[in-house]
Design a protein around this motif. Sequence first.
Motif, mmCIF file in Angstrom:
data_model
loop_
_atom_site.group_PDB
_atom_site.id
_atom_site.type_symbol
_atom_site.label_atom_id
_atom_site.label_comp_id
_atom_site.label_asym_id
_atom_site.label_seq_id
_atom_site.Cartn_x
_atom_site.Cartn_y
_atom_site.Cartn_z
ATOM 1 N N ARG A 59 24.037 -35.176 8.483
ATOM 2 C CA ARG A 59 25.258 -34.728 8.689
ATOM 3 C C ARG A 59 25.357 -33.317 7.987
ATOM 4 O O ARG A 59 26.087 -32.739 8.728
ATOM 5 C CB ARG A 59 26.263 -35.768 7.773
ATOM 6 C CG ARG A 59 26.357 -37.151 8.398
ATOM 7 C CD ARG A 59 27.559 -38.040 7.585
ATOM 8 N NE ARG A 59 27.045 -38.206 6.391
ATOM 9 C CZ ARG A 59 27.873 -37.894 5.182
ATOM 10 N NH1 ARG A 59 28.752 -36.989 5.444
ATOM 11 N NH2 ARG A 59 27.366 -37.971 4.099
ATOM 12 N N ARG A 60 24.835 -33.066 6.826
ATOM 13 C CA ARG A 60 24.916 -31.734 6.160
ATOM 14 C C ARG A 60 23.671 -31.662 5.312
ATOM 15 O O ARG A 60 23.105 -32.611 4.782
ATOM 16 C CB ARG A 60 26.093 -31.656 5.646
ATOM 17 C CG ARG A 60 26.239 -30.165 4.920
ATOM 18 C CD ARG A 60 27.692 -30.320 4.221
ATOM 19 N NE ARG A 60 28.817 -30.559 4.742
ATOM 20 C CZ ARG A 60 29.580 -31.758 4.758
ATOM 21 N NH1 ARG A 60 28.850 -32.682 3.754
ATOM 22 N NH2 ARG A 60 30.488 -31.864 5.357
ATOM 23 N N GLY A 61 23.092 -30.403 5.551
ATOM 24 C CA GLY A 61 21.892 -30.272 4.610
ATOM 25 C C GLY A 61 20.594 -30.329 5.017
ATOM 26 O O GLY A 61 20.424 -31.091 6.034
ATOM 27 N N ARG A 62 19.642 -30.077 4.324
ATOM 28 C CA ARG A 62 17.827 -30.142 4.681
ATOM 29 C C ARG A 62 17.389 -31.088 4.007
ATOM 30 O O ARG A 62 17.658 -31.205 2.572
ATOM 31 C CB ARG A 62 17.419 -28.677 4.488
ATOM 32 C CG ARG A 62 17.876 -27.550 5.407
ATOM 33 C CD ARG A 62 17.091 -26.421 5.195
ATOM 34 N NE ARG A 62 15.653 -26.763 5.576
ATOM 35 C CZ ARG A 62 14.554 -25.732 5.346
ATOM 36 N NH1 ARG A 62 15.086 -24.298 4.907
ATOM 37 N NH2 ARG A 62 13.545 -26.064 5.724
ATOM 38 N N PRO A 63 16.826 -32.226 4.529
ATOM 39 C CA PRO A 63 16.407 -33.067 3.935
ATOM 40 C C PRO A 63 15.323 -32.661 2.794
ATOM 41 O O PRO A 63 14.347 -31.761 2.927
ATOM 42 C CB PRO A 63 15.337 -33.930 4.812
ATOM 43 C CG PRO A 63 16.317 -33.540 6.058
ATOM 44 C CD PRO A 63 16.438 -32.170 6.006
ATOM 45 N N ASP A 64 15.201 -33.392 1.544
ATOM 46 C CA ASP A 64 14.222 -33.144 0.434
ATOM 47 C C ASP A 64 14.203 -34.324 -0.357
ATOM 48 O O ASP A 64 14.925 -34.622 -1.509
ATOM 49 C CB ASP A 64 14.744 -32.046 -0.561
ATOM 50 C CG ASP A 64 13.599 -31.719 -1.525
ATOM 51 O OD1 ASP A 64 12.673 -32.189 -1.384
ATOM 52 O OD2 ASP A 64 13.994 -31.139 -2.544
ATOM 53 N N GLY A 65 13.557 -35.326 0.330
ATOM 54 C CA GLY A 65 13.695 -36.747 -0.102
ATOM 55 C C GLY A 65 12.576 -37.390 -0.735
ATOM 56 O O GLY A 65 11.448 -36.552 -1.083
#
Length: 322
Positions: free
Chosen positions: A36-42
């Motif tokens: 939905r929003r932002g870049r993944p950093d999981g």
Amino acid sequence: MTEPSSPALPARRSDRLAELRDEVAQVTVVHEIGVRRGRPDGAVAVAGLDGINVAFVRYGAEVTVDAFPTRNRFALTVPLGPMRVRAPGIADGGIVPGPFVLAADAHTVMEPDPVAGALVVSAGAGRLEEQLAALTGRPPGHALRFLPPGAATPAAPPSLLEQAWRTTCAVLTECGGRPAPLVRRVLSEQLLTAVLLTQPHTASDALRDEAAAGPADAVDRALAWIEAHHAEPVTVADIARAAGVGVRRLQEEFRRRLGTGPATVLREVRLARAHRALVEAGATTVADVAHACGFGHLERFAHDYRDRYGELPSDTARRHRA
């Protein structure tokens, strides 16, 4: 990283949503993820206990997780931060106040906290029913079905489940995610017991009624059931189910108390009944006696009978016909 108040497992970092999704799905349930929003950093971590799996995941971005109907699987989500959920029985898009069970016959759509993430506890439905039987002292009369929040009154407050999952995470962390078999079993039983006591389901009333009394001795239940059903084509799994415990636990309890396993006891009961029948049989054939006492293979029956009584069953029948 997760907040100190929300312990999780030591996790491996990844910025690939597909990798995070697939690793969690392998041990829980099928789901899809959309950003939905932002870049993944999981980050993701999984651990296996005794018949159940525990997974921790955070995405680092605002995502929507669409979990497919679980069908014959059980999956509990523990939000480690604010989480919006759309599912039957949950206010559409509302923030859930605590752990919840994914719907068995509908999609569950979640928006987890991007930093805190969530825990997922998953198992086969049979594993939950096995634990339920161990708590109540009897096999469930029907398939266990979890209900929406508020649909039934659980037998214990939510704090019991929180303590259980926090303890599980702490022990898994200290053991590097690979605890000893006995530790895995204890963690599994504690966690599933907490789930059954704190989440609403179709057996919640039975747990409230039985919780104070506790189950009868598993070995006694198994022995009584063997006496009643020895003539049927039963297995050790059938005996364990009737006793309300798992196969491994039943075998351990039998060996601790009787010095032998349930399969041996079943065979001895069948042999004793066959011996009595042959002594009293009159015109009844050896084959009829064997089948009536639960033996499906005549040669195996004759071999076991001779080991036990020192003669073939036909010799016993012949002597007592004279």
